[in-house]
Design a protein around this motif. Structure first.
Motif, mmCIF file in Angstrom:
data_model
loop_
_atom_site.group_PDB
_atom_site.id
_atom_site.type_symbol
_atom_site.label_atom_id
_atom_site.label_comp_id
_atom_site.label_asym_id
_atom_site.label_seq_id
_atom_site.Cartn_x
_atom_site.Cartn_y
_atom_site.Cartn_z
ATOM 1 N N UNK A 322 0.829 -1.202 0.000
ATOM 2 C CA UNK A 322 0.000 0.000 0.000
ATOM 3 C C UNK A 322 0.867 1.258 0.000
ATOM 4 N N UNK A 323 1.919 1.273 0.807
ATOM 5 C CA UNK A 323 2.829 2.414 0.843
ATOM 6 C C UNK A 323 3.486 2.630 -0.510
ATOM 7 N N UNK A 324 3.969 1.555 -1.118
ATOM 8 C CA UNK A 324 4.650 1.677 -2.406
ATOM 9 C C UNK A 324 3.712 2.192 -3.493
ATOM 10 N N UNK A 325 2.496 1.657 -3.541
ATOM 11 C CA UNK A 325 1.531 2.115 -4.548
ATOM 12 C C UNK A 325 1.150 3.584 -4.316
ATOM 13 N N UNK A 326 1.044 3.976 -3.056
ATOM 14 C CA UNK A 326 0.718 5.374 -2.744
ATOM 15 C C UNK A 326 1.858 6.293 -3.182
ATOM 16 N N UNK A 327 3.101 5.882 -2.949
ATOM 17 C CA UNK A 327 4.235 6.705 -3.372
ATOM 18 C C UNK A 327 4.285 6.838 -4.893
ATOM 19 N N UNK A 328 4.002 5.749 -5.605
ATOM 20 C CA UNK A 328 3.967 5.814 -7.073
ATOM 21 C C UNK A 328 2.844 6.722 -7.551
ATOM 22 N N UNK A 329 1.732 6.721 -6.831
ATOM 23 C CA UNK A 329 0.609 7.590 -7.173
ATOM 24 C C UNK A 329 0.980 9.052 -6.958
ATOM 25 N N UNK A 330 1.704 9.321 -5.876
ATOM 26 C CA UNK A 330 2.021 10.701 -5.504
ATOM 27 C C UNK A 330 3.239 11.233 -6.266
ATOM 28 N N UNK A 331 4.230 10.374 -6.516
ATOM 29 C CA UNK A 331 5.466 10.804 -7.178
ATOM 30 C C UNK A 331 5.725 9.912 -8.398
ATOM 31 N N UNK A 332 6.834 10.192 -9.092
ATOM 32 C CA UNK A 332 7.283 9.280 -10.129
ATOM 33 C C UNK A 332 8.119 8.165 -9.492
ATOM 34 N N UNK A 333 8.565 7.215 -10.326
ATOM 35 C CA UNK A 333 9.255 6.043 -9.785
ATOM 36 C C UNK A 333 10.540 6.435 -9.051
ATOM 37 N N UNK A 334 11.329 7.315 -9.668
ATOM 38 C CA UNK A 334 12.617 7.690 -9.072
ATOM 39 C C UNK A 334 12.424 8.361 -7.711
ATOM 40 N N UNK A 335 11.484 9.285 -7.637
ATOM 41 C CA UNK A 335 11.265 9.988 -6.375
ATOM 42 C C UNK A 335 10.658 9.060 -5.327
ATOM 43 N N UNK A 336 9.865 8.085 -5.761
ATOM 44 C CA UNK A 336 9.294 7.111 -4.825
ATOM 45 C C UNK A 336 10.396 6.287 -4.166
ATOM 46 N N UNK A 337 11.389 5.895 -4.965
ATOM 47 C CA UNK A 337 12.526 5.136 -4.423
ATOM 48 C C UNK A 337 13.283 5.978 -3.407
ATOM 49 N N UNK A 338 13.491 7.258 -3.724
ATOM 50 C CA UNK A 338 14.203 8.155 -2.805
ATOM 51 C C UNK A 338 13.423 8.323 -1.506
ATOM 52 N N UNK A 339 12.113 8.484 -1.624
ATOM 53 C CA UNK A 339 11.277 8.651 -0.435
ATOM 54 C C UNK A 339 11.332 7.411 0.447
ATOM 55 N N UNK A 340 11.234 6.229 -0.175
ATOM 56 C CA UNK A 340 11.292 4.988 0.587
ATOM 57 C C UNK A 340 12.656 4.825 1.256
ATOM 58 N N UNK A 341 13.708 5.206 0.546
ATOM 59 C CA UNK A 341 15.050 5.158 1.117
ATOM 60 C C UNK A 341 15.174 6.094 2.321
ATOM 61 N N UNK A 342 14.589 7.286 2.207
ATOM 62 C CA UNK A 342 14.639 8.239 3.322
ATOM 63 C C UNK A 342 13.849 7.750 4.536
ATOM 64 N N UNK A 343 12.760 7.020 4.287
ATOM 65 C CA UNK A 343 11.998 6.444 5.395
ATOM 66 C C UNK A 343 12.857 5.446 6.174
ATOM 67 N N UNK A 344 13.571 4.610 5.451
ATOM 68 C CA UNK A 344 14.432 3.620 6.103
ATOM 69 C C UNK A 344 15.570 4.312 6.850
ATOM 70 N N UNK A 345 16.158 5.329 6.234
ATOM 71 C CA UNK A 345 17.226 6.078 6.898
ATOM 72 C C UNK A 345 16.700 6.794 8.140
ATOM 73 N N UNK A 346 15.475 7.275 8.053
ATOM 74 C CA UNK A 346 14.865 7.922 9.214
ATOM 75 C C UNK A 346 14.714 6.921 10.363
ATOM 76 N N UNK A 347 14.332 5.695 10.025
ATOM 77 C CA UNK A 347 14.204 4.662 11.048
ATOM 78 C C UNK A 347 15.556 4.341 11.681
ATOM 79 N N UNK A 348 16.621 4.328 10.870
ATOM 80 C CA UNK A 348 17.969 4.120 11.422
ATOM 81 C C UNK A 348 18.346 5.244 12.385
ATOM 82 N N UNK A 349 17.990 6.484 12.012
ATOM 83 C CA UNK A 349 18.284 7.623 12.880
ATOM 84 C C UNK A 349 17.480 7.532 14.178
ATOM 85 N N UNK A 350 16.226 7.072 14.080
ATOM 86 C CA UNK A 350 15.407 6.850 15.281
ATOM 87 C C UNK A 350 16.060 5.804 16.170
ATOM 88 N N UNK A 351 16.541 4.729 15.554
ATOM 89 C CA UNK A 351 17.197 3.657 16.304
ATOM 90 C C UNK A 351 18.430 4.180 17.041
#
Length: 382
Positions: A322-351
């Motif tokens: 659902x998250x991936x499809x929503x990102x593709x709906x909101x952005x293009x493929x390249x920006x969706x990948x960047x957004x997903x990458x930033x989410x994971x990096x944000x989780x690392x920073x939280x950790x």
């Protein structure tokens, strides 16, 4: 000739001004014309025309009429959309009058055209035909790959976690601090109290999620103890970003006093990764709440096996898709990948920040207390 040219220019300017794009009063989509008494887009025009005479009673809202209607969610709840159409000023009476007027115009036009065809040549008929305007696309389809059930799930998640209460509390806290002298702003005691309030609001992530409530008491307990520290921290930091707390230098100074310089540095890294819209953040919170990876930093329960591991993984995969499809709906493929990458990096920073917060007794005590409260509430409601 000058007067004629000036007249033509004024007509052209008038025509351009009348077709200037503005927002639909119902959903906020691009609109150019007024339908049934209100500026509205083509989609809302068709929706109102089809459903207005049936009235809101013909539909049912699963959220007590509190759905937010915008360009992305307008097709999720017909009840709230129709109510908003009526509240914006759309008139049911104008549907009937427009139909009668349209039929009358058609008959008159047909009579004129029949008369012209019998008395004039084909050339004259062509010259007397009414002016042709651009065809409006009344059936513009949703370009996303999200199914209706998935849009409904996004709507449900939006209601599960209400960020507005936390944002309002945060804005009130910022205003209170700004009224104080500089030396008294963002002191340790007030910030700890504010953090505890924000952590408390994250209980709704679990209490209102029907997928989480469908799990057994045993599995809910394990997930709560292993994921709450992450979801509550991510939720609180998201609100910090929304209210602009990360932009206050005094905030980081107090973090150093409460903890240490490493904690302040970790919060700065979180701030750099927090540029997400709230739907993306809520989907990410849902994914983490079903995570089967045990927190290695902090946990009060032994490592135990979940009783319905496949069911939990299926739920988590559902939210990931659902998250991936929503990102593709909101952005293009390249920006969706960047957004997903930033989410994971944000989780690392939280950790990383949680590793520093482990030494704060007030923090671990607060997490313990909130986990117990949430678990008791869930068990009581079973």
């Amino acid at each position: 000739m000058m007067e004629k040219s000036s007249s033509n220019n004024s007509k052209e300017n008038k025509r351009q001004s009348t077709t200037k794009s503005i927002e639909c009063k119902t959903c906020g989509d691009t609109a150019k014309y007024s339908y049934f008494g209100v500026i509205s887009c083509d989609a809302c025009k068709v929706f109102f025309k089809r459903n207005a005479e049936r009235g809101p009673k013909a539909f049912k809202c699963h959220f007590d009429g509190n759905c937010q209607i915008n360009i992305n969610t307008r097709h999720v709840c017909s009840y709230c959309r129709l109510v908003k159409c009526l509240e914006s000023g759309m008139q049911t009476e104008m549907i009937r009058s427009s139909i009668r007027k349209k039929n009358k115009t058609k008959k008159k036009r047909k009579l004129i055209m029949d008369t012209i065809q019998t008395k004039t040549s084909t050339t004259l008929v062509r010259l007397n035909q009414p002016e042709q305007f651009p065809t409006l696309n009344l059936l513009r389809s949703d370009q996303s790959t999200l199914a209706i059930d998935q849009w409904n799930l996004i709507s449900n998640l939006s209601h599960c976690y209400d960020e507005y209460s936390g944002i309002l509390l945060g804005e009130h806290y910022i205003r209170e601090q700004n009224l104080l002298p500089l030396k008294l702003r963002f002191k340790s005691a007030s910030m700890i109290e504010f953090f505890q309030i924000l952590l408390d609001t994250s209980q709704s992530i679990y209490k209102n999620n029907q997928d989480f409530l469908s799990l057994s008491e045993y599995d809910r307990s394990i997930l709560l103890h292993s994921t709450f520290i992450y979801t509550s921290s991510l939720s609180a930091n998201s609100i910090h970003y929304q209210i602009g707390l990360f932009n206050c230098p005094a905030f980081y100074t107090t973090i150093e006093l409460i903890g240490n310089p490493n904690a302040a540095a970790a919060n700065k890294r979180i701030a750099k990764r927090m540029d997400f819209d709230m739907i993306t953040m809520k989907l990410f919170l849902a994914i983490i709440s079903f995570s089967t990876i045990r927190c290695t930093i902090y946990s009060n329960t032994p490592l135990e096996n979940l009783s319905k591991i496949k069911k939990i993984l299926d739920i988590q995969n559902k939210y990931i898709e659902l998250l991936w499809r929503y990102l593709l709906y909101k952005y293009n493929f390249e920006r969706s990948v960047i957004c997903l990458s930033n989410l994971i990096r944000c989780l690392f920073a939280i950790n990383e920040a949680l590793a520093e917060a482990y030494d704060f007794q007030w923090y671990t005590d607060t997490i313990d207390s909130l986990v117990q409260q949430t678990q008791q509430t869930l068990n009581f409601n079973d």
